[in-house]
Design a protein around this motif. Structure first.
Motif, PDB file in Angstrom:
ATOM      1  N   GLU A  65       0.876  -1.336   0.104  1.00 34.05           N
ATOM      2  CA  GLU A  65       0.054   0.176   0.051  1.00 34.05           C
ATOM      3  C   GLU A  65       0.813   1.412   0.095  1.00 34.05           C
ATOM      4  N   ARG A  66       1.851   1.427  -0.721  1.00 30.07           N
ATOM      5  CA  ARG A  66       2.669   2.527  -1.021  1.00 30.07           C
ATOM      6  C   ARG A  66       2.194   3.554  -1.733  1.00 30.07           C
ATOM      7  N   SER A  67       2.058   4.799  -1.629  1.00 27.75           N
ATOM      8  CA  SER A  67       1.455   5.759  -2.550  1.00 27.75           C
ATOM      9  C   SER A  67       2.640   6.286  -3.636  1.00 27.75           C
ATOM     10  N   ILE A  76       8.294  -3.843  -5.656  1.00 27.02           N
ATOM     11  CA  ILE A  76       7.058  -4.089  -5.661  1.00 27.02           C
ATOM     12  C   ILE A  76       6.170  -3.591  -4.764  1.00 27.02           C
ATOM     13  N   ASN A  77       4.975  -3.300  -5.083  1.00 25.52           N
ATOM     14  CA  ASN A  77       3.893  -2.664  -4.567  1.00 25.52           C
ATOM     15  C   ASN A  77       2.705  -3.513  -4.463  1.00 25.52           C
ATOM     16  N   VAL A  78       2.320  -4.004  -3.309  1.00 27.93           N
ATOM     17  CA  VAL A  78       0.974  -4.782  -3.406  1.00 27.93           C
ATOM     18  C   VAL A  78       0.030  -4.119  -2.761  1.00 27.93           C
ATOM     19  N   TRP A  79      -1.206  -3.842  -3.405  1.00 28.41           N
ATOM     20  CA  TRP A  79      -2.262  -3.388  -2.932  1.00 28.41           C
ATOM     21  C   TRP A  79      -3.865  -3.644  -3.159  1.00 28.41           C
ATOM     22  N   TRP A  80      -4.591  -3.659  -2.463  1.00 26.94           N
ATOM     23  CA  TRP A  80      -6.028  -4.338  -2.347  1.00 26.94           C
ATOM     24  C   TRP A  80      -6.867  -3.014  -3.400  1.00 26.94           C
ATOM     25  N   ASP A  81      -7.144  -3.652  -4.439  1.00 29.45           N
ATOM     26  CA  ASP A  81      -8.136  -2.857  -5.391  1.00 29.45           C
ATOM     27  C   ASP A  81      -9.584  -2.554  -5.066  1.00 29.45           C
TER      28      ASP A  81
END
Length: 202
Positions: free
Chosen positions: A47-49, A67-72
């Motif tokens: 969750e990095r902006s 690598i940035n993992v974020w919940w869409d």
């Protein structure tokens, strides 16, 4: 109207647990790939902006991609859920990979463009991400009983933007991973009813 949920709701939703699990799997497996190959491996964030910010502070960017993992998004399937406690959910997680490489003049003559090398590095990183998450050992992402299925939707290569301009010497790619799982909601304890016993003689 009085509150009907007596207990504090302090649980973490399964969508968040799965996001953190994806990042943990990638972190562990990248470390293992680095030990096997001796090559620098991507760094994993959640969750990095602005995950590519470290590429912009120096003329010699880091060797390893990030690598940035974020919940869409999450959507719910009413037909496979119940209205009391369990909701069948389908979430999409974006795994964004960024890589940067400096442009170099070759001593024998010519020029080695950094953008091409960055593209190759980010494509290698996204390739590893897909292979790791779709490996048989991670069929249920290590959360069997919670996760029903995981499957990649798309891989998209794109040019990152900085101030509405394309970032120089930086390339990016995104893997959209769909995960099917269960979400649960708070329940109440039933109240005992008065028992009634009948005896029937025939």
């Amino acid at each position: 109207m009085p509150a009907l949920i007596p207990a504090l709701i302090d649980k973490v939703d399964n969508a968040e647990i799965i996001r953190d699990q994806i990042a943990a799997i990638l972190t562990v497996e990248f470390a293992n790939q680095g030990a096997l190959s001796g090559l620098p491996q991507p760094r994993v964030f959640i969750e990095r902006s602005n995950p590519m910010g470290q590429f912009l502070v120096t003329e010699s960017p880091p060797v390893q991609p990030v690598i940035n993992v974020w919940w869409d998004t999450s959507t719910f399937d009413e037909s496979q859920s119940n209205v009391v406690e369990r909701q069948k959910a389908e979430a999409v997680y974006n795994i964004d990979c960024y890589a940067a490489a400096p442009s170099e003049d070759v001593t024998a003559g010519g020029h080695l463009p950094g953008d091409e090398q960055a593209a190759r590095d980010v494509q290698r990183a996204i390739r590893l991400v897909r292979n790791i998450l779709m490996a048989g050992a991670y069929t249920y992402l290590g959360l069997r009983g919670l996760v029903w299925k995981r499957f990649p939707q798309t891989i998209t290569n794109f040019q990152p933007q900085i101030d509405n301009r394309s970032a120089q010497r930086v390339a990016a790619a995104r893997l959209a991973l769909r995960v099917d799982f269960n979400e649960f909601s708070p329940q109440i304890a039933g109240e005992p009813l008065e028992t009634l016993m009948l005896e029937v003689n025939r």
